[in-house]
Design a protein around this motif. Sequence first.
Motif, PDB file in Angstrom:
ATOM      1  N   SER A  19       0.615  -0.490   2.638  1.00  0.00           N
ATOM      2  CA  SER A  19       1.747  -0.628   3.140  1.00  0.00           C
ATOM      3  C   SER A  19       2.993  -1.395   2.788  1.00  0.00           C
ATOM      4  O   SER A  19       4.060  -1.627   2.995  1.00  0.00           O
ATOM      5  N   THR A  20       2.554  -2.203   1.587  1.00  0.00           N
ATOM      6  CA  THR A  20       3.449  -3.132   0.752  1.00  0.00           C
ATOM      7  C   THR A  20       3.954  -2.066  -0.647  1.00  0.00           C
ATOM      8  O   THR A  20       4.540  -2.572  -1.487  1.00  0.00           O
ATOM      9  N   ASN A  21       3.353  -0.774  -0.770  1.00  0.00           N
ATOM     10  CA  ASN A  21       3.480   0.113  -1.749  1.00  0.00           C
ATOM     11  C   ASN A  21       3.398  -0.607  -3.132  1.00  0.00           C
ATOM     12  O   ASN A  21       4.169  -0.531  -4.135  1.00  0.00           O
ATOM     13  N   ARG A  22       2.216  -1.205  -3.189  1.00  0.00           N
ATOM     14  CA  ARG A  22       1.477  -1.881  -4.484  1.00  0.00           C
ATOM     15  C   ARG A  22       0.670  -0.750  -5.206  1.00  0.00           C
ATOM     16  O   ARG A  22      -0.246  -1.314  -5.937  1.00  0.00           O
ATOM     17  N   THR A  23       0.830   0.502  -5.286  1.00  0.00           N
ATOM     18  CA  THR A  23      -0.089   1.386  -5.617  1.00  0.00           C
ATOM     19  C   THR A  23      -0.035   1.127  -7.276  1.00  0.00           C
ATOM     20  O   THR A  23      -1.261   1.498  -7.859  1.00  0.00           O
ATOM     21  N   GLN A  24       1.094   0.601  -7.646  1.00  0.00           N
ATOM     22  CA  GLN A  24       1.121   0.560  -9.148  1.00  0.00           C
ATOM     23  C   GLN A  24       0.256  -0.726  -9.545  1.00  0.00           C
ATOM     24  O   GLN A  24      -0.295  -0.820 -10.861  1.00  0.00           O
ATOM     25  N   ASP A  25      -0.096  -1.341  -8.658  1.00  0.00           N
ATOM     26  CA  ASP A  25      -0.868  -2.622  -8.925  1.00  0.00           C
ATOM     27  C   ASP A  25      -2.320  -2.489  -8.707  1.00  0.00           C
ATOM     28  O   ASP A  25      -3.062  -3.507  -8.179  1.00  0.00           O
ATOM     29  N   ALA A  26      -2.486  -1.177  -8.357  1.00  0.00           N
ATOM     30  CA  ALA A  26      -4.107  -0.914  -7.997  1.00  0.00           C
ATOM     31  C   ALA A  26      -5.271  -1.521  -8.762  1.00  0.00           C
ATOM     32  O   ALA A  26      -6.020  -1.958  -8.221  1.00  0.00           O
TER      33      ALA A  26
END
Length: 231
Positions: free
Chosen positions: A199-206
């Motif tokens: 929801s916060t588009n933090r996929t790069q911080d997975a």
Amino acid sequence: MYVLHGTIRKRIETMRIRLKIDWKALTQLPGSKDLSSKKILILDSALRIISEKGLHQLSIAELSRESGISKPLILYHYPTLDSIIEELFFFSGKMARYFIEKNLNREASFETKVMQMIKSLFEWTLYNKEVSEFFILMFHSGTKNPQMQKILKEILQTAHDLWERIFLESMRYKSLEELRIHINGLQSMITGSLIIMISTNRTQDANDLLTEIRLNAEALLGVELPVFELN
């Protein structure tokens, strides 16, 4: 279509849902459905339309052009567009279980299986970001569609069942109450992190979120878990 409002409706309607489904494998899973070749062609065509043009472009006419199947025959198999979407997400839930179970080593230690499960949930969510986002949006929208409510419930139950199997096989728990507390706590932590990631588009911080979950899970379970990184 589903009764949604405001930004949630706009976001869902313009989504590009990219999901590759192994239909043959899915139809052989317990609790799955048999599909005729025509139904598979219809569903595959619907996925392509949604992926390339967005959910708002899915129509019986467009589906007929994409699949080469006449509109009356499509409506014979699926009376409404909603029924097609429901079928797609029914199978996406089954595909999630197939993906996760395939990545679980039944011979591994309890600690390793816990991390394999967590890692698989993260990877499934990342690989199928649009599908995951759809479910999150549908969950938060409080959909009244009975079939979608059922599918959402089944997906949550699937994850719970897999966790329960891992925990029971470990033979670590003398109390069912403690087992339930640990499963529910772990599932809540992971679900919360996945919702935040999408929801916060933090996929790069997975990987950072995965590390955070590992540390929290260690505190909850009282064990040291192996360090895994996402592929």
